[in-house]
Design a protein around this motif. Structure first.
Motif, PDB file in Angstrom:
ATOM      1  N   THR A  39      70.943 -12.288  58.170  1.00 27.21           N
ATOM      2  CA  THR A  39      71.241 -13.669  57.803  1.00 27.21           C
ATOM      3  C   THR A  39      70.426 -14.688  58.584  1.00 27.21           C
ATOM      4  O   THR A  39      70.323 -15.843  58.168  1.00 27.21           O
ATOM      5  N   GLU A  40      69.836 -14.287  59.732  1.00 27.40           N
ATOM      6  CA  GLU A  40      69.029 -15.199  60.546  1.00 27.40           C
ATOM      7  C   GLU A  40      67.534 -14.960  60.388  1.00 27.40           C
ATOM      8  O   GLU A  40      66.742 -15.626  61.066  1.00 27.40           O
ATOM      9  N   LEU A  41      67.146 -14.053  59.512  1.00 30.35           N
ATOM     10  CA  LEU A  41      65.733 -13.681  59.386  1.00 30.35           C
ATOM     11  C   LEU A  41      64.901 -14.859  58.885  1.00 30.35           C
ATOM     12  O   LEU A  41      65.230 -15.498  57.895  1.00 30.35           O
ATOM     13  N   LYS A  42      63.772 -15.101  59.574  1.00 28.38           N
ATOM     14  CA  LYS A  42      62.865 -16.183  59.197  1.00 28.38           C
ATOM     15  C   LYS A  42      61.481 -15.671  58.810  1.00 28.38           C
ATOM     16  O   LYS A  42      60.783 -16.334  58.037  1.00 28.38           O
ATOM     17  N   VAL A  43      61.084 -14.525  59.346  1.00 30.68           N
ATOM     18  CA  VAL A  43      59.753 -13.980  59.046  1.00 30.68           C
ATOM     19  C   VAL A  43      59.904 -12.511  58.665  1.00 30.68           C
ATOM     20  O   VAL A  43      60.472 -11.726  59.430  1.00 30.68           O
ATOM     21  N   LEU A  44      59.373 -12.145  57.483  1.00 34.47           N
ATOM     22  CA  LEU A  44      59.387 -10.758  57.018  1.00 34.47           C
ATOM     23  C   LEU A  44      57.973 -10.375  56.600  1.00 34.47           C
ATOM     24  O   LEU A  44      57.411 -10.971  55.673  1.00 34.47           O
ATOM     25  N   ILE A  45      57.393  -9.386  57.314  1.00 38.73           N
ATOM     26  CA  ILE A  45      56.020  -8.969  57.047  1.00 38.73           C
ATOM     27  C   ILE A  45      56.035  -7.518  56.584  1.00 38.73           C
ATOM     28  O   ILE A  45      56.434  -6.618  57.331  1.00 38.73           O
ATOM     29  N   MET A  46      55.592  -7.286  55.326  1.00 34.02           N
ATOM     30  CA  MET A  46      55.569  -5.945  54.745  1.00 34.02           C
ATOM     31  C   MET A  46      54.185  -5.639  54.173  1.00 34.02           C
ATOM     32  O   MET A  46      54.052  -4.984  53.143  1.00 34.02           O
ATOM     33  N   ASP A  47      53.136  -6.079  54.841  1.00 36.42           N
ATOM     34  CA  ASP A  47      51.768  -5.829  54.380  1.00 36.42           C
ATOM     35  C   ASP A  47      51.443  -4.334  54.418  1.00 36.42           C
ATOM     36  O   ASP A  47      52.027  -3.569  55.188  1.00 36.42           O
ATOM     37  N   LYS A  75      67.654 -17.861  55.039  1.00 34.09           N
ATOM     38  CA  LYS A  75      66.907 -18.618  56.049  1.00 34.09           C
ATOM     39  C   LYS A  75      65.448 -18.177  56.167  1.00 34.09           C
ATOM     40  O   LYS A  75      64.731 -18.660  57.042  1.00 34.09           O
ATOM     41  N   LEU A  76      65.029 -17.283  55.285  1.00 34.42           N
ATOM     42  CA  LEU A  76      63.655 -16.780  55.363  1.00 34.42           C
ATOM     43  C   LEU A  76      62.661 -17.906  55.109  1.00 34.42           C
ATOM     44  O   LEU A  76      62.758 -18.648  54.143  1.00 34.42           O
ATOM     45  N   VAL A  77      61.653 -18.010  55.999  1.00 33.90           N
ATOM     46  CA  VAL A  77      60.634 -19.049  55.907  1.00 33.90           C
ATOM     47  C   VAL A  77      59.292 -18.456  55.479  1.00 33.90           C
ATOM     48  O   VAL A  77      58.581 -19.055  54.671  1.00 33.90           O
ATOM     49  N   THR A  78      58.958 -17.267  56.007  1.00 33.96           N
ATOM     50  CA  THR A  78      57.666 -16.643  55.710  1.00 33.96           C
ATOM     51  C   THR A  78      57.874 -15.232  55.189  1.00 33.96           C
ATOM     52  O   THR A  78      58.565 -14.427  55.824  1.00 33.96           O
ATOM     53  N   LEU A  79      57.249 -14.930  54.032  1.00 35.17           N
ATOM     54  CA  LEU A  79      57.305 -13.602  53.427  1.00 35.17           C
ATOM     55  C   LEU A  79      55.881 -13.149  53.141  1.00 35.17           C
ATOM     56  O   LEU A  79      55.150 -13.810  52.400  1.00 35.17           O
ATOM     57  N   SER A  80      55.487 -12.018  53.753  1.00 34.76           N
ATOM     58  CA  SER A  80      54.134 -11.500  53.550  1.00 34.76           C
ATOM     59  C   SER A  80      54.192 -10.104  52.937  1.00 34.76           C
ATOM     60  O   SER A  80      54.773  -9.192  53.525  1.00 34.76           O
ATOM     61  N   LEU A  81      53.582  -9.967  51.750  1.00 32.27           N
ATOM     62  CA  LEU A  81      53.534  -8.694  51.029  1.00 32.27           C
ATOM     63  C   LEU A  81      52.086  -8.335  50.700  1.00 32.27           C
ATOM     64  O   LEU A  81      51.796  -7.730  49.667  1.00 32.27           O
ATOM     65  N   TYR A  82      51.176  -8.659  51.573  1.00 29.82           N
ATOM     66  CA  TYR A  82      49.753  -8.441  51.335  1.00 29.82           C
ATOM     67  C   TYR A  82      49.438  -6.947  51.215  1.00 29.82           C
ATOM     68  O   TYR A  82      49.963  -6.122  51.950  1.00 29.82           O
ATOM     69  N   SER A  83      48.574  -6.629  50.260  1.00 29.90           N
ATOM     70  CA  SER A  83      48.060  -5.266  50.073  1.00 29.90           C
ATOM     71  C   SER A  83      49.162  -4.247  49.829  1.00 29.90           C
ATOM     72  O   SER A  83      49.327  -3.280  50.570  1.00 29.90           O
ATOM     73  N   ASN A  84      49.921  -4.459  48.758  1.00 28.27           N
ATOM     74  CA  ASN A  84      50.823  -3.452  48.224  1.00 28.27           C
ATOM     75  C   ASN A  84      50.291  -3.067  46.834  1.00 28.27           C
ATOM     76  O   ASN A  84      49.096  -3.193  46.574  1.00 28.27           O
ATOM     77  N   THR A 113      56.363 -20.105  53.040  1.00 26.77           N
ATOM     78  CA  THR A 113      55.076 -19.411  52.897  1.00 26.77           C
ATOM     79  C   THR A 113      55.294 -18.033  52.302  1.00 26.77           C
ATOM     80  O   THR A 113      56.123 -17.254  52.805  1.00 26.77           O
ATOM     81  N   VAL A 114      54.536 -17.722  51.239  1.00 28.16           N
ATOM     82  CA  VAL A 114      54.582 -16.408  50.599  1.00 28.16           C
ATOM     83  C   VAL A 114      53.152 -15.896  50.454  1.00 28.16           C
ATOM     84  O   VAL A 114      52.279 -16.603  49.948  1.00 28.16           O
ATOM     85  N   ILE A 115      52.936 -14.653  50.919  1.00 25.70           N
ATOM     86  CA  ILE A 115      51.616 -14.019  50.821  1.00 25.70           C
ATOM     87  C   ILE A 115      51.735 -12.806  49.911  1.00 25.70           C
ATOM     88  O   ILE A 115      52.412 -11.830  50.241  1.00 25.70           O
ATOM     89  N   LEU A 116      51.075 -12.889  48.755  1.00 29.58           N
ATOM     90  CA  LEU A 116      51.098 -11.810  47.772  1.00 29.58           C
ATOM     91  C   LEU A 116      49.683 -11.320  47.459  1.00 29.58           C
ATOM     92  O   LEU A 116      49.430 -10.757  46.388  1.00 29.58           O
ATOM     93  N   GLY A 117      48.768 -11.544  48.362  1.00 31.03           N
ATOM     94  CA  GLY A 117      47.385 -11.139  48.142  1.00 31.03           C
ATOM     95  C   GLY A 117      47.213  -9.633  48.081  1.00 31.03           C
ATOM     96  O   GLY A 117      48.026  -8.867  48.591  1.00 31.03           O
ATOM     97  N   ALA A 118      46.115  -9.194  47.402  1.00 36.28           N
ATOM     98  CA  ALA A 118      45.751  -7.781  47.299  1.00 36.28           C
ATOM     99  C   ALA A 118      46.856  -6.950  46.663  1.00 36.28           C
ATOM    100  O   ALA A 118      47.279  -5.918  47.191  1.00 36.28           O
ATOM    101  N   ASN A 119      47.337  -7.399  45.497  1.00 39.10           N
ATOM    102  CA  ASN A 119      48.311  -6.642  44.725  1.00 39.10           C
ATOM    103  C   ASN A 119      47.779  -6.462  43.297  1.00 39.10           C
ATOM    104  O   ASN A 119      46.579  -6.582  43.051  1.00 39.10           O
ATOM    105  N   GLN A 120      48.677  -6.164  42.362  1.00 37.06           N
ATOM    106  CA  GLN A 120      48.268  -5.876  40.984  1.00 37.06           C
ATOM    107  C   GLN A 120      48.865  -6.874  39.995  1.00 37.06           C
ATOM    108  O   GLN A 120      49.127  -6.540  38.844  1.00 37.06           O
ATOM    109  N   LEU A 121      49.038  -8.109  40.434  1.00 39.60           N
ATOM    110  CA  LEU A 121      49.616  -9.137  39.563  1.00 39.60           C
ATOM    111  C   LEU A 121      48.566  -9.641  38.575  1.00 39.60           C
ATOM    112  O   LEU A 121      47.406  -9.850  38.933  1.00 39.60           O
ATOM    113  N   HIS A 122      48.994  -9.866  37.313  1.00 40.41           N
ATOM    114  CA  HIS A 122      48.062 -10.233  36.257  1.00 40.41           C
ATOM    115  C   HIS A 122      48.295 -11.627  35.707  1.00 40.41           C
ATOM    116  O   HIS A 122      47.346 -12.316  35.329  1.00 40.41           O
ATOM    117  N   GLN A 123      49.548 -12.048  35.639  1.00 37.46           N
ATOM    118  CA  GLN A 123      49.871 -13.286  34.926  1.00 37.46           C
ATOM    119  C   GLN A 123      50.531 -14.290  35.872  1.00 37.46           C
ATOM    120  O   GLN A 123      51.345 -13.923  36.716  1.00 37.46           O
TER     121      GLN A 123
END
Length: 956
Positions: A109-117, A134-143, A161-171
């Motif tokens: 419930t207190e999480l502010k940064v989650l990095i799953m690159d 309470k999440l402020v930054t989510l990074s999912l780079y290179s999945n 802030t959301v990082i979704l770079g280097a994935n397979q999103l099309h639209q």
């Protein structure tokens, strides 16, 4: 040893409960480490690089940061992170995560940064981020994400802030729900499969997005036909792999755009031009790898934008900067031309950019500062790092009077003339590291009154003369570290009245070197090859006597000299709080070494090959909180027990030769919360059983990587985990059995002695009572009648009276049948059996009592049995006849006699005097009393001639 240690450990546990500062900050984890806390409110748990396949189940519930990076975790389940309600940062990058249970993050419930690159996620499901309000930054780079649920981000009500770079999103519709979140400011979508970005595909009217990265996407169309991004400030289109159809129907739709980034020749010149023509508010432009379009005039087009102030052109192979490239850029205040192979700049190449305040020309091929710099009178920062400059002229920086930062690092400068910096009155930071300087020619004696930081690192053999730095009164940082030593002369640092940090390479160290440094707080000395060890030996002047405010001292040695260090080395350092020595104390350390540093808080003695430390060494520094003794040859930690380190909380003794560790050692360190013993050759046998159990059971000291310690001895256990060896066999070893046996024998001996001394008569009495009891039961069962009217118990000394006075009257005159032991006892029969038969075979027992009687062992036994019969049958079967007047105090030792005198009938021959007839009549009456008469109904006609007060019992 182990048993004693266990009791000591229990005692220490109780003591620690009272003394320990914060037990929640420390305990040994199976696969993780708790970083030593600088702030008690932060618990940083690191589990990275441990080959974990699942999230450990022993993560402390009060952890605030969790690092699980670089493992082999494949999934996150509902229970993996349960209870971690205080965690604010979670890092699980570089794993194999392909699945996350819905609601797996609910407790965070207190999480502010989650990095799953760098994982293997393919989709973001409905409730994957449930609870992360309470999440402020989510990074999912290179999945491998190709699908995002429309409601996946609905719980992220505070996401920025959301990082979704280097994935397979099309639209673009895949991220439309994310763009609707009002708190979202930064979105990184680079290196996906987007071919278009169109406002028509977005089912909402306004987004609060500030930064959008679309680099490395095959974009073919970028269309904004409605005012959907009124707050967009930064747009990155670097290395898009195809030309873009740019369609922004109204310039006001990008009215807030202030920063643009382009890269490569993938986009046509016309598309770049179209983009720039719609960016009327542009302030920063970043151009990477743009050689072709720069040559074609793209910079000129960009500089047509009146608001442009910052231009970065890097990696674009600009060899020569001519007069025309920047002619339209008069409004620029910051220009970066880094990494461009720049070797020449024309005299007027920057003539139009007279407003420049920052100029970055690093990593080029300039052989000297360009002449054009003389016209940049407003320049404040100049970076000439990593060029080929070999010489500086007096006019190179003549007009740069506003310059505050000058970087000349990594060039080929060998000399500095005294006039080079004479006009830089406002210079605050000067970096001349990695050059070839060997001396100063009044370089720092002119006008550098505001200089605060001077870097002269790695400049070869510098000759530092007295007065070289005399005019640098504002200097607070000076770096003179080098691979070779400098020749320092006495008073070389005079005038540096405000210097706080000094790093220096020396071959010798003398007191006069540090004259004139009254405020120095941090000193690092690199004692290079062939350093003069004599300066640290005894009878020499202490080298640091002029540094009363020094708080941090680092001494590093780079050769194999092994001097005996003087115990007065640290004299004068009364404010020292941190000391680090590397290869310095190569021999035994004198116990008086730290007597001058009572404020020492942190001590490192590493790489010194020490095998022994005197406990007295630590007595003068009771405030020590951190101790590092890594990479030595210590074989024992016994020196810690008497060292009086009551506040030590951090202890590192890695890579030593510790094989046996006594847990009792740590009981002398009540504040210890962090212990690292990695890399020691531990023995896995009973000698280490106490330490083994202490690591597993203590909950106040974190043993870093304790569950990864391996066995070095014995050979059969090599490679096994130290905490896995079975210690149960050690609990009942021979030593323990000997201890228990000897303890039992000692206690038994003491008990027997006590019983013999204090209770022997009670036990003897109890024995005979028991025999009488058995006889009485047998007689009653058989119904045997009495053979005698009375058994006469007397002492042999009183036999004459019995035969002369008693027998003639009782047998001759009164006709009673008496039993006498010398006459009626059966020969050959045990005397105890004869006594028992006589007492129970007679209706009465007459005890003829005298002082001899009381001293007789057999008489005592006879009266004991008779008294038992008296109380067992509750009948008046006992007649006491006193031949002598015996005071009550003499009866006290004979507690049975005293009790009988108090409760039974008794007669006195001595008191009878001349009236013997009455005496014998009272005996006749006593013998005539029936057996049914109970003691509680004693016959009233038996007269007692002895006054009661004479026979009353004394104190027993």
């Amino acid at each position: 040893m182990e048993t004693t240690g266990s009791w000591s450990l229990l005692l220490f546990s109780l003591l620690s409960c009272m003394l320990h500062l914060n037990p929640l900050l420390a305990f040994s984890l199976k696969s993780c480490t708790i970083a030593y806390p600088e702030n008690a409110n932060n618990m940083l748990v690191t589990c990275n690089d441990h080959y974990l396949t699942a999230i450990p189940d022993d993560i402390p519930k009060n952890a605030t940061s969790l690092n699980l990076a670089s493992n082999q975790i494949a999934k996150i389940t509902m229970t993996d992170l349960r209870g971690l309600s205080k965690v604010r940062v979670v890092e699980v990058q570089y794993n194999l995560i392909s699945h996350i249970d819905d609601g797996a993050f609910t407790d965070l419930t207190e999480l502010k940064v989650l990095i799953m690159d760098e994982n293997k996620l393919t989709q973001l499901t409905d409730d994957m981020f449930q609870g992360l309000s309470k999440l402020v930054t989510l990074s999912l780079y290179s999945n491998h994400i190709s699908y995002i649920s429309p409601v996946a981000f609905q719980s992220l009500v505070n996401i920025e802030t959301v990082i979704l770079g280097a994935n397979q999103l099309h639209q673009i519709t895949d991220i439309a729900p994310l763009l609707k979140i009002p708190t979202l400011h930064d979105l990184m979508m680079g290196y996906n499969k987007f071919t278009s970005f169109q406002s028509e595909d977005l089912p909402f009217n306004v987004s609060n997005l500030r930064l959008l990265h679309l680099s490395l996407n095959p974009l073919r169309r970028f269309s904004i036909t409605k005012d959907v991004f009124p707050y967009l400030q930064s747009l990155d289109l670097c290395k898009c792999s195809s030309d873009i159809e740019w369609d922004v129907s109204n310039k006001t739709f990008l009215r807030s755009l202030t920063s643009l980034s382009f890269s490569g020749n993938y986009i046509s010149f016309e598309s770049y031009k179209a983009i720039l023509q719609t960016a009327d508010s542009l302030q920063k432009l970043h151009l990477f790898f743009m050689k072709e379009w720069v040559d074609k005039g793209l910079i000129d087009i960009a500089c047509q934008i009146p608001s442009l102030r910052t231009l970065h052109v890097t990696n674009s192979r600009i060899g020569t900067l001519d007069d025309h490239l920047l002619s339209s850029c008069s409004q620029l205040t910051e220009l970066t031309l880094s990494s461009n192979e720049l070797s020449k700049m024309s005299e007027h190449s920057l003539g139009s950019v007279t407003q420049l305040r920052v100029l970055e020309l690093d990593r080029n091929q300039l052989s000297k500062p360009p002449l054009v710099l003389q016209g940049l009178s407003k320049l404040e920062t100049l970076n000439l790092e990593s060029n080929f400059i070999s010489e500086l002229d007096c006019l190179d920086f003549k007009n740069l009077t506003r310059l505050t930062i000058l970087d000349l690092n990594n060039n080929r400068i060998s000399t500095l003339k005294g006039c080079v910096f004479q006009n830089l009155n406002d210079l605050q930071i000067l970096n001349i590291g990695k050059n070839a300087l060997f001396a100063f020619f009044n370089t720092f004696k002119v006008n550098l009154w505001k200089l605060e930081s001077l870097n002269l690192r790695n400049n070869g053999h510098l000759k530092l003369m007295q007065g070289d730095f005399r005019n640098l009164s504002s200097l607070s940082f000076l770096d003179l570290e080098s691979d070779v030593y400098h020749n320092v002369y006495d008073g070389a640092f005079e005038g540096l009245d405000n210097l706080q940090t000094l790093t220096l390479s020396l071959c010798r160290c003398e007191k006069e070197f540090f004259r004139g440094l009254p405020r120095l707080e941090n000193l690092t000395l690199h004692l290079t090859y062939n350093w003069n060890q004599r300066t640290f030996q005894e009878n020499d002047e202490p080298p640091f006597s002029y540094l009363p405010k020094l708080k941090k001292l680092v001494l590093k040695v780079y050769d194999s000299n092994h001097p005996n260090i003087s115990p007065d080395l640290l004299r004068g350092l009364k404010s020292l709080e941190y000391l680090m020595t590397d290869r310095f104390f190569m021999k035994a350390i004198n116990p008086d070494t730290f007597k001058y540093t009572p404020q020492l808080r942190s001590l490192q003695i590493i790489n010194c090959d020490l095998s022994y430390l005197d406990p007295k060494l630590f007595w003068p520094i009771p405030n020590l909180q951190a101790l590092d003794l890594s990479n030595n040859k210590l074989r024992s930690l016994d020196f810690l027990t008497p060292a009086n380190l009551q506040v030590l909380s951090w202890l590192k003794i890695t890579e030593n030769e510790l094989s046996i560790i006594t847990d009792f050692v740590f009981q002398s360190l009540p504040a210890l919360t962090y212990l690292d013993l990695t890399g020691n050759p531990l023995t896995c046998d009973c000698s280490n059983s106490g330490f083994n159990q202490w690591v597993l059971s203590n909950n106040w000291t974190q043993v870093v990587n304790g569950h990864q310690y391996t066995c070095a001895f014995p050979i059969r256990e090599q490679g096994q985990k130290f905490l896995d060896f079975d210690v149960h066999a050690c609990w009942v070893d021979a030593n323990f059995l000997c201890f228990i046996s000897s303890t039992f024998l000692v206690v038994l001996t003491l008990l027997v002695s006590f019983i013999y001394y204090f209770l022997r008569w009670h036990l003897t009495y109890a024995y005979y009572l028991f025999l009488a009891f058995l006889y009485d039961k047998r007689r009653r069962k058989e119904g045997t009648p009495h053979q005698y009217d009375a058994f006469v118990s007397y002492n042999v000394h009183d036999e004459a009276w019995v035969y002369r006075e008693l027998l003639p009257v009782l047998e001759g005159q009164q006709g009673w049948r008496l039993c006498l032991h010398h006459r009626d006892f059966e020969p050959g029969k045990p005397i105890v059996d004869n006594i028992t038969d006589a007492i129970y075979g007679s209706r009465k027992t007459i005890c003829v009592i005298s002082r001899h009687y009381l001293q007789s062992e057999w008489c005592s036994r006879e009266i004991q049995m008779a008294s038992f019969r008296l109380f067992d049958e509750q009948e008046d079967v006992l007649i006491l006849l006193f031949l002598e007047d015996i005071p009550a105090q003499q009866l006290s030792p004979y507690f049975r006699m005293r009790s009988l005198v108090k409760r039974c009938t008794y007669l006195s021959w001595l008191k009878a005097g001349q009236h013997t007839g009455a005496f014998w009549m009272n005996i006749w009456r006593a013998l005539e009393t029936s057996e049914e008469t109970h003691l509680t109904e004693q016959p009233s006609f038996i007269s007692v001639t002895v006054p009661p007060q004479e026979l009353s019992p004394g104190t027993f």
